[in-house]
Design an enzyme around this catalytic site. Structure first.
Site, PDB file in Angstrom:
ATOM      1  N   HIS A 198     -10.083   1.415   0.795  1.00 35.49           N
ATOM      2  CA  HIS A 198      -9.511   2.731   1.062  1.00 35.49           C
ATOM      3  C   HIS A 198     -10.790   3.588   1.274  1.00 35.49           C
ATOM      4  CE1 HIS A 198      -5.241   2.768   1.256  1.00 35.49           C
ATOM      5  NE2 HIS A 198      -5.131   2.262   0.136  1.00 35.49           N
ATOM      6  N   CYS A 226       0.877  -1.130  -0.020  1.00 33.21           N
ATOM      7  CA  CYS A 226       0.063   0.052  -0.086  1.00 33.21           C
ATOM      8  C   CYS A 226       0.781   1.311  -0.049  1.00 33.21           C
ATOM      9  CB  CYS A 226      -0.870  -0.148   1.164  1.00 33.21           C
ATOM     10  SG  CYS A 226      -1.889   1.242   1.344  1.00 33.21           S
ATOM     11  N   HIS A 259      -8.594  -3.535  -2.726  1.00 33.74           N
ATOM     12  CA  HIS A 259      -7.884  -2.881  -2.038  1.00 33.74           C
ATOM     13  C   HIS A 259      -8.113  -1.343  -2.223  1.00 33.74           C
ATOM     14  CE1 HIS A 259      -3.555  -2.104  -0.011  1.00 33.74           C
ATOM     15  NE2 HIS A 259      -3.965  -0.789  -0.516  1.00 33.74           N
ATOM     16  N   GLU A 260      -8.383  -0.894  -3.238  1.00 34.11           N
ATOM     17  CA  GLU A 260      -8.825   0.463  -3.418  1.00 34.11           C
ATOM     18  C   GLU A 260     -10.173   0.805  -2.758  1.00 34.11           C
ATOM     19  OE1 GLU A 260      -6.271   2.509  -4.171  1.00 34.11           O
ATOM     20  OE2 GLU A 260      -5.219   0.823  -4.096  1.00 34.11           O
TER      21      GLU A 260
HETATM   22 NI    NI Z   1      -3.460   1.318  -0.389  1.00 31.79          NI
END
Ligand code: NI
Length: 176
Positions: A134, A88, A130-131
């Site tokens: 976020h 990340c 993953h995004e």
């Molecule tokens: Ni990340």
């Protein structure tokens, strides 16, 4: 304009982003800036708006073929399992082997306002998950058990304290 990447400990990374209702010039400019920031780093494949301090549901990615962007994304289907050393930009230096679904169907909105659906697997499926994390204020640490988190935080601390120390071939933590 290229932004500074917000890193672990910054509260913006812990807060949920809001949907983009109106795709105006500001949003288009923001997306341009996100690409500029991503490319300025040289080692990232994707970037979510909260990582530059903007609480909007936007992320950009580029796997070497073309720059792509999605607004208000969600995972609508997922299947399988895949282990991958996840990293990340907001937790620089740490790579953690994490298990997540292997294939996903992501739905969102393009910059032209049209609905888009993308089927992805492996690396692209992983970056979508993953995004989107976020955009929900979720970091890799939040996906770990307490013991795993403790080990990962200790590893991250040692990387942060000595960023220039010789790094083993590739730092990785197996947390299966
Ligand atoms: Ni990340």
């Amino acid at each position: 304009m290229s932004y500074q990447i917000r890193t672990f400990g910054d509260p913006v990374l812990k807060s949920a982003a809001t949907p983009v209702d109106d795709i105006d010039a500001k949003v288009v400019r923001l997306v341009d800036d996100m690409f500029e920031t991503l490319y300025s780093l040289g080692n990232g494949i994707a970037l979510a708006a909260p990582q530059i301090g903007v609480r909007k549901q936007i992320f950009v990615w580029d796997l070497g073929e073309q720059p792509l962007v999605v607004l208000n994304p969600e995972i609508v289907e997922s299947s399988g399992e895949w282990l991958y050393d996840e990293g990340c930009l907001s937790i620089p230096g740490l790579y953690v082997e994490m298990l997540r679904p292997k294939e996903v169907l992501m739905r969102g909105v393009g910059l032209d306002g049209e609905t888009i659906e993308i089927e992805a697997d492996e690396l692209e499926a992983r970056l979508f998950q993953h995004e989107i994390d976020h955009l929900d204020g979720v970091l890799m640490f939040d996906r770990m058990t307490p013991d795993q988190r403790k080990a990962a935080l200790a590893e991250f601390r040692s990387i942060s304290e000595a960023p220039d120390a010789p790094v083993p071939e590739r730092r990785r933590l197996r947390l299966r």
